[in-house]
Design a protein around this motif. Structure first.
Motif: not given
Length: 397
Positions: A86, A92, A128, A133-136, A138-139, A142
């Motif tokens: 990441v 980014s 995830a 892992d909700t961030e993973a 979401a990535r 996305s």
């Protein structure tokens, strides 16, 4: 050799050995991430570029190993590797992941290869699931949206192969020097399909179901149905077939990945379609690509180069799973025997029993040898995944 006689402990032990090798030899503790390249003697090449394919494939493997067959060290290593990917590979500003870093972690090639974005979706989805892992997740979602927005060919369908860092067009879209400079390829679409399978398994919503269904249909229409027994490999933007070569490792890999995709989706019509094509690909591979030694030959060129009979590590790993998958679908002992024979070939010719991991080329190809034991194109993905798949299949009975 009947598949029913196989001992799952063989695959569990080899999975443990693969995990141990990567935890012991591959992690660059001084600079983060993984070493860009490691030789056959387990010595890292400290100045080698760090590739996004190696890092995302390893992240997928570390995550899956932690979830399926947890070993001491897998979870912290997966978490560290996720952070590194990441921080270092994700762009980014423009979105997506860049192609490579230099040994110290600065970008060395900032192109956006769609193949790499697919492996990032695959890895983030596995991470995830492994660690809730909700961030993973979401990535991963996305990135899937990014492919639809930036990469999908709205006019003709499918995904364009590669772009510049800012998603503008580039002239040379090749994944590697050995590939045709074609805007649409089987290899990238196969791994987009694989990524959407993992994403839907993690997210289970209507959006991911639609993405997976469309990718199953796309792959069947353009990469399987034109030849039926072999995958079509390279296309123009408007789907003109540019190459008549046969890639046997990809044929057998696609056979079981297509079936897995249909299983995860759960649509009956697509399950029937996937079963038909999975078996056709497996049967053709069995008839045309298995040598007398049980190993899978690499590929056949349509031009004067003809058959490339080398035994590379990754087609053997995919043949093990693909033939066993065909056996599960049919009960046909020929597929069970082919899987058993390729596993015997792997043990005799690819597994480095003294130093760990697998060699790029089989012992039967000596004195020719591969470029490295681990590196830009060789991670714990094909062989590690094969061990995980065989364990899941043998212990689910």
């Amino acid at each position: 050799m009947s598949a029913a006689l196989w001992d799952p402990s063989e695959f569990r032990e080899e999975l443990r050995r693969i995990c141990s090798w990567w935890l012991t030899h591959a992690e660059d503790r001084a600079r983060g991430g993984l070493y860009g390249e490691i030789g056959d003697d387990n010595t890292p090449r400290l100045d080698a570029d760090k590739g996004v394919i190696l890092h995302t494939r390893a992240l997928w493997f570390f995550s899956e190993a932690a979830r399926i067959a947890p070993l001491s060290g897998m979870e912290p290593s997966a978490r560290e590797l996720y952070g590194y990917v990441v921080e270092k590979f994700v762009d980014s500003e423009h979105g997506g992941l860049v192609w490579s870093l230099n040994a110290d972690g600065a970008w060395s090639a900032d192109r956006k290869q769609v193949y790499a974005q697919a492996f990032a979706i695959y890895a983030f989805s596995a991470y995830a699931r492994a660690f809730d892992d909700t961030e993973a997740l979401a990535r991963a979602l996305s990135l899937a949206r990014l492919l639809e927005d930036k990469v999908r060919d709205v006019k003709h369908g499918g995904y364009i192969e590669a772009f510049a860092c800012d998603w503008s067009s580039i002239d040379d879209v090749r994944l590697s020097a050995r590939d045709l400079n074609a805007p649409k390829t089987m290899n990238t679409h196969l791994h987009v399909l694989e990524a959407m399978t993992a994403l839907h398994a993690a997210a289970k919503n209507t959006i991911t179901a639609d993405l997976l269904a469309r990718n199953i249909d796309l792959f069947v229409k353009w990469f399987i149905e034109p030849r039926s027994e072999h995958l079509s490999l390279f296309y123009s933007m408007d789907w003109k077939d540019l190459c008549a070569d046969e890639s046997y490792g990809h044929d057998i890999e696609a056979s079981w990945l297509l079936w897995e995709a249909a299983q995860v989706l759960g649509d009956e019509e697509r399950l029937e379609t996937a079963r038909k094509h999975a078996l056709a690909l497996a049967h053709s591979t069995l008839l045309k690509a298995v040598g007398a030694d049980g190993g899978l030959v690499y590929e056949r060129h349509a031009d004067a180069r003809g058959l490339v009979s080398e035994r590379h590590w990754w087609p053997q790993a995919e043949a093990l799973v693909g033939f066993y998958n065909a056996y599960e679908l049919t009960g046909d002992a020929r597929f069970a025997d082919a899987a058993a024979n390729v596993w015997a070939f792997i043990k005799a010719n690819h597994i480095d029993h003294e130093r760990g991991e697998w060699s790029w080329l089989a012992k039967t190809n000596a004195p020719k040898r591969g470029p490295y034991k681990a590196g830009f194109w060789k991670g714990p993905y094909h062989n590690g995944r094969a061990m995980i798949e065989m364990l899941k299949r043998l212990t689910a009975k």
